[in-house]
Write a protein that holds these residues in place. Sequence first.
Motif, PDB file in Angstrom:
ATOM      1  N   VAL A   1       3.286  18.795   1.065  1.00  0.00           N
ATOM      2  CA  VAL A   1       2.552  17.693   1.686  1.00  0.00           C
ATOM      3  C   VAL A   1       3.348  16.396   1.636  1.00  0.00           C
ATOM      4  N   THR A   2       2.936  15.476   2.488  1.00  0.00           N
ATOM      5  CA  THR A   2       3.470  14.122   2.522  1.00  0.00           C
ATOM      6  C   THR A   2       2.312  13.158   2.340  1.00  0.00           C
ATOM      7  N   CYS A   3       2.489  12.152   1.507  1.00  0.00           N
ATOM      8  CA  CYS A   3       1.439  11.163   1.257  1.00  0.00           C
ATOM      9  C   CYS A   3       1.895   9.800   1.759  1.00  0.00           C
ATOM     10  N   ARG A   4       0.987   9.082   2.386  1.00  0.00           N
ATOM     11  CA  ARG A   4       1.294   7.719   2.817  1.00  0.00           C
ATOM     12  C   ARG A   4       0.025   6.871   2.753  1.00  0.00           C
ATOM     13  N   LYS A   5       0.223   5.597   2.498  1.00  0.00           N
ATOM     14  CA  LYS A   5      -0.911   4.683   2.446  1.00  0.00           C
ATOM     15  C   LYS A   5      -1.380   4.371   3.852  1.00  0.00           C
ATOM     16  N   ILE A   6      -2.701   4.292   4.025  1.00  0.00           N
ATOM     17  CA  ILE A   6      -3.284   3.952   5.320  1.00  0.00           C
ATOM     18  C   ILE A   6      -4.334   2.866   5.130  1.00  0.00           C
ATOM     19  N   PRO A   7      -4.655   2.100   6.180  1.00  0.00           N
ATOM     20  CA  PRO A   7      -5.720   1.095   6.072  1.00  0.00           C
ATOM     21  C   PRO A   7      -7.073   1.777   5.878  1.00  0.00           C
ATOM     22  N   LEU A   8      -7.981   1.098   5.218  1.00  0.00           N
ATOM     23  CA  LEU A   8      -9.323   1.657   5.035  1.00  0.00           C
ATOM     24  C   LEU A   8     -10.007   1.912   6.375  1.00  0.00           C
ATOM     25  N   LEU A   9      -9.687   1.099   7.374  1.00  0.00           N
ATOM     26  CA  LEU A   9     -10.292   1.277   8.692  1.00  0.00           C
ATOM     27  C   LEU A   9      -9.834   2.563   9.366  1.00  0.00           C
ATOM     28  N   ALA A  10      -8.764   3.174   8.872  1.00  0.00           N
ATOM     29  CA  ALA A  10      -8.256   4.410   9.467  1.00  0.00           C
ATOM     30  C   ALA A  10      -8.930   5.652   8.887  1.00  0.00           C
ATOM     31  N   LEU A  11      -9.819   5.467   7.924  1.00  0.00           N
ATOM     32  CA  LEU A  11     -10.508   6.615   7.331  1.00  0.00           C
ATOM     33  C   LEU A  11     -11.382   7.309   8.367  1.00  0.00           C
ATOM     34  N   GLU A  12     -11.336   8.638   8.357  1.00  0.00           N
ATOM     35  CA  GLU A  12     -12.144   9.433   9.277  1.00  0.00           C
ATOM     36  C   GLU A  12     -13.210  10.170   8.468  1.00  0.00           C
ATOM     37  N   TYR A  13     -14.436   9.733   8.647  1.00  0.00           N
ATOM     38  CA  TYR A  13     -15.520  10.308   7.854  1.00  0.00           C
ATOM     39  C   TYR A  13     -16.557  10.978   8.739  1.00  0.00           C
TER      40      TYR A  13
ATOM     41  N   SER B   1      -3.320   9.089   3.025  1.00  0.00           N
ATOM     42  CA  SER B   1      -3.406  10.262   3.885  1.00  0.00           C
ATOM     43  C   SER B   1      -2.469  11.332   3.331  1.00  0.00           C
ATOM     44  N   ILE B   2      -3.015  12.527   3.116  1.00  0.00           N
ATOM     45  CA  ILE B   2      -2.220  13.654   2.625  1.00  0.00           C
ATOM     46  C   ILE B   2      -2.120  14.671   3.748  1.00  0.00           C
ATOM     47  N   THR B   3      -0.935  14.845   4.306  1.00  0.00           N
ATOM     48  CA  THR B   3      -0.760  15.723   5.466  1.00  0.00           C
ATOM     49  C   THR B   3       0.168  16.884   5.134  1.00  0.00           C
ATOM     50  N   GLY B   4      -0.059  18.005   5.826  1.00  0.00           N
ATOM     51  CA  GLY B   4       0.757  19.192   5.644  1.00  0.00           C
ATOM     52  C   GLY B   4       0.321  20.246   6.643  1.00  0.00           C
TER      53      GLY B   4
ATOM     54  N   GLU C   1      -3.275   0.462  -7.827  1.00  0.00           N
ATOM     55  CA  GLU C   1      -2.087   0.493  -8.686  1.00  0.00           C
ATOM     56  C   GLU C   1      -1.463   1.877  -8.816  1.00  0.00           C
ATOM     57  N   LEU C   2      -2.140   2.920  -8.331  1.00  0.00           N
ATOM     58  CA  LEU C   2      -1.584   4.269  -8.411  1.00  0.00           C
ATOM     59  C   LEU C   2      -1.088   4.795  -7.066  1.00  0.00           C
ATOM     60  N   VAL C   3      -1.112   3.956  -6.039  1.00  0.00           N
ATOM     61  CA  VAL C   3      -0.672   4.387  -4.711  1.00  0.00           C
ATOM     62  C   VAL C   3       0.782   4.851  -4.740  1.00  0.00           C
ATOM     63  N   ASP C   4       1.659   4.024  -5.254  1.00  0.00           N
ATOM     64  CA  ASP C   4       3.082   4.378  -5.275  1.00  0.00           C
ATOM     65  C   ASP C   4       3.333   5.622  -6.113  1.00  0.00           C
ATOM     66  N   PHE C   5       2.613   5.757  -7.207  1.00  0.00           N
ATOM     67  CA  PHE C   5       2.797   6.919  -8.070  1.00  0.00           C
ATOM     68  C   PHE C   5       2.428   8.204  -7.343  1.00  0.00           C
ATOM     69  N   ILE C   6       1.285   8.230  -6.672  1.00  0.00           N
ATOM     70  CA  ILE C   6       0.845   9.438  -5.970  1.00  0.00           C
ATOM     71  C   ILE C   6       1.760   9.755  -4.795  1.00  0.00           C
ATOM     72  N   THR C   7       2.133   8.741  -4.012  1.00  0.00           N
ATOM     73  CA  THR C   7       2.985   8.995  -2.839  1.00  0.00           C
ATOM     74  C   THR C   7       4.346   9.553  -3.237  1.00  0.00           C
ATOM     75  N   SER C   8       4.815   9.212  -4.415  1.00  0.00           N
ATOM     76  CA  SER C   8       6.129   9.693  -4.848  1.00  0.00           C
ATOM     77  C   SER C   8       6.039  10.969  -5.695  1.00  0.00           C
ATOM     78  N   THR C   9       4.850  11.316  -6.168  1.00  0.00           N
ATOM     79  CA  THR C   9       4.710  12.445  -7.089  1.00  0.00           C
ATOM     80  C   THR C   9       4.060  13.668  -6.449  1.00  0.00           C
ATOM     81  N   LEU C  10       3.018  13.460  -5.658  1.00  0.00           N
ATOM     82  CA  LEU C  10       2.299  14.592  -5.076  1.00  0.00           C
ATOM     83  C   LEU C  10       3.104  15.178  -3.915  1.00  0.00           C
TER      84      LEU C  10
END
Length: 326
Positions: A224-236, A160-163, A207-216
């Motif tokens: 923005v702030t990035c955090r990992k979320i469960p797939l079930l939390a996706l809003e489509y 999730s990318i929030t801002g 394998e790129l989750v930690d990289f994106i959350t710490s870099t983007l």
Amino acid sequence: MAATSFASHSVLRRALIRAFASSPAPPCGISKKFSRCNTLFSLPLSGSLSSSAAGICQLAVPQAIKGDVDGLLREVGDKNTNEAVKQIVELAKRASSRQEVLHTDFLTPPILKESIVVLEKLTDVKAVAQGGYPQAERCRLSVGHPQELKSDPDIVAALSITGNFGFQPCSHGDFLGSILGTGIVREKLGDILLQGEKGAQILIVPELVDFITSTLDKVGNVPVTCRKIPLLALEYKPPRTQTFKTVEPSLRVDAIASAGFKISRTKLVDLIRSGDVRVNWTTVTKGTTTMKTGDIVSVSGKGRLKIGEINPTKKGKFVVELIRYL
């Protein structure tokens, strides 16, 4: 290396990642400008396919299976897609013969579709497509022997990318550009689900989750702030579309795209020359490329449209249904 087991590859890969955890060199899947990473991770440690000019890298496979791969491929009309499918078939046969489960990166819909059609003809291969949610456009394929591939592997992660996007809305292209700007390659990134003022949710290789959350840290000009979320939390939500018809003297991409995006033919030709026009996710270089029902045309900064029903007129022209994604 060809005889090394998939488990050994995974152990080696994890060891390499730990060794580089404190290093400025990014993990596998980062752009070629990070030469040190690409040198170390050029071996198929995870069994997945990396990017190349054709979208899929060339993997070393046993000579015994190369002779019959071409016979399995049906004509797809696009050289790059055909080559990509061939590599996936070779990977699948290798996985089956070794009793392994191997994974591709995220595939475009044409490559995914053609790969599944071919893989269904192989009795000793099972393929599972995953994009993170049922309507996913870009998916990864897991391939292997049916006895080994009994459940869906955990190969897709969600972020999730929030801002504060209320005053500075950002488009799909803004999010994509910022994410790729961190150095990762497109094949490591799945769909991007826009959420308006809240930001966006993205699918990515785990394998790129930690990289994106710490870099983007910024999309456009929005922190923005990035955090990992469960797939079930996706809003489509299904994409909004606008359907209309146009009458054209030909089915050339410059004519169809010009009408679909409501820009002049001259401007469209300039966009083609600059490499900003793609048909079925492949850059076109000529305005004479012929369109057909089901094709997807995308133009940088303009969005994309799908070619619907095509009917000839009595005067030799064509009535073309266009579905514009809003």
